[in-house]
Design a protein around this motif. Sequence first.
Motif, PDB file in Angstrom:
ATOM      1  N   ARG A  10       0.826  -1.203   0.000  1.00 46.90           N
ATOM      2  CA  ARG A  10       0.000   0.000   0.000  1.00 46.90           C
ATOM      3  C   ARG A  10       0.871   1.269   0.000  1.00 46.90           C
ATOM      4  N   ILE A  11       1.936   1.223   0.755  1.00 47.81           N
ATOM      5  CA  ILE A  11       2.848   2.380   0.777  1.00 47.81           C
ATOM      6  C   ILE A  11       3.425   2.615  -0.615  1.00 47.81           C
ATOM      7  N   LYS A  12       3.873   1.561  -1.250  1.00 47.03           N
ATOM      8  CA  LYS A  12       4.450   1.667  -2.590  1.00 47.03           C
ATOM      9  C   LYS A  12       3.435   2.197  -3.600  1.00 47.03           C
ATOM     10  N   ALA A  13       2.184   1.810  -3.453  1.00 47.34           N
ATOM     11  CA  ALA A  13       1.143   2.239  -4.390  1.00 47.34           C
ATOM     12  C   ALA A  13       0.712   3.691  -4.163  1.00 47.34           C
ATOM     13  N   ASN A  14       1.001   4.237  -3.013  1.00 47.64           N
ATOM     14  CA  ASN A  14       0.534   5.579  -2.680  1.00 47.64           C
ATOM     15  C   ASN A  14       1.686   6.572  -2.512  1.00 47.64           C
ATOM     16  N   GLN A  15       2.670   6.516  -3.365  1.00 51.36           N
ATOM     17  CA  GLN A  15       3.802   7.435  -3.321  1.00 51.36           C
ATOM     18  C   GLN A  15       3.422   8.776  -3.950  1.00 51.36           C
ATOM     19  N   PRO A  16       3.936   9.867  -3.411  1.00 46.67           N
ATOM     20  CA  PRO A  16       3.682  11.168  -4.037  1.00 46.67           C
ATOM     21  C   PRO A  16       4.451  11.270  -5.357  1.00 46.67           C
ATOM     22  N   GLU A  17       4.018  12.195  -6.192  1.00 42.57           N
ATOM     23  CA  GLU A  17       4.714  12.394  -7.457  1.00 42.57           C
ATOM     24  C   GLU A  17       6.120  12.920  -7.183  1.00 42.57           C
ATOM     25  N   LEU A  18       7.052  12.523  -8.025  1.00 42.39           N
ATOM     26  CA  LEU A  18       8.422  12.992  -7.876  1.00 42.39           C
ATOM     27  C   LEU A  18       8.506  14.461  -8.254  1.00 42.39           C
ATOM     28  N   VAL A  19       9.283  15.201  -7.499  1.00 46.60           N
ATOM     29  CA  VAL A  19       9.493  16.620  -7.767  1.00 46.60           C
ATOM     30  C   VAL A  19      10.819  16.750  -8.498  1.00 46.60           C
ATOM     31  N   SER A  20      10.800  17.400  -9.637  1.00 43.73           N
ATOM     32  CA  SER A  20      12.022  17.479 -10.433  1.00 43.73           C
ATOM     33  C   SER A  20      12.973  18.561  -9.949  1.00 43.73           C
ATOM     34  N   GLU A  21      12.471  19.611  -9.297  1.00 44.82           N
ATOM     35  CA  GLU A  21      13.333  20.693  -8.842  1.00 44.82           C
ATOM     36  C   GLU A  21      13.209  20.859  -7.333  1.00 44.82           C
ATOM     37  N   LEU A  22      14.334  21.196  -6.709  1.00 48.73           N
ATOM     38  CA  LEU A  22      14.317  21.487  -5.282  1.00 48.73           C
ATOM     39  C   LEU A  22      13.678  22.848  -5.053  1.00 48.73           C
ATOM     40  N   PRO A  23      13.098  23.068  -3.903  1.00 45.21           N
ATOM     41  CA  PRO A  23      12.490  24.379  -3.638  1.00 45.21           C
ATOM     42  C   PRO A  23      13.567  25.460  -3.546  1.00 45.21           C
TER      43      PRO A  23
END
Length: 195
Positions: A10-23
């Motif tokens: 379930r954890i693997k299926a509910n990952q947030p989208e990857l962010v390409s740039e750091l804040p």
Amino acid sequence: MSSKGEILKRIKANQPELVSELPDLNLLGSEQFDVLETYKTVLKGIGGDPVEVADYNEIINYIKSNYNLEKRLITTLPELSEIASLDWKTVDPHSLQDVELTVVKAHFGVAENSGLWVTDEILGQRVAPFIAQYLAIIVHKKDLVPTMQQAYRRIGNMEYGFGTFIAGPSKTADIEQSLVLGAHGARGLIVFLLD
């Protein structure tokens, strides 16, 4: 499937989208405040003593008035050779056990935590600021930065074998939550804020 396996699935299926740039972190440390006054206030709060001076003669006079010149004083600064030894940088570090006062110069200081950036290039020996009974560090007022963000930007591309931030005298509050100065290093820190 075990409950552990189900949870991991379930954890693997509910990952947030990857962010390409750091804040953008430039916002951190952008607040405006009086850097010198903040530095002095924070240093006093952690047991150090700020002393504003115009030149090396004022530093010499301060040390003459507040320290016993009969005891061992060492420095890396030729300007202070009148009151402190310069010929200790190549001796066995164990022979520095009787140093009363070490005087060195910092590359720069940080107002928000009163840290002073020193490296082996200016320490003489790495043990020098930690083995002495008392420590004095000189920093130019113009070399105070507001926050650690600016400090890390400043040291980001420096090359050094050893570097550390020193803030205040050695201290601990582990024993019955009582603050003890000089627990495992210098018992006192004077910061000479040089014009």
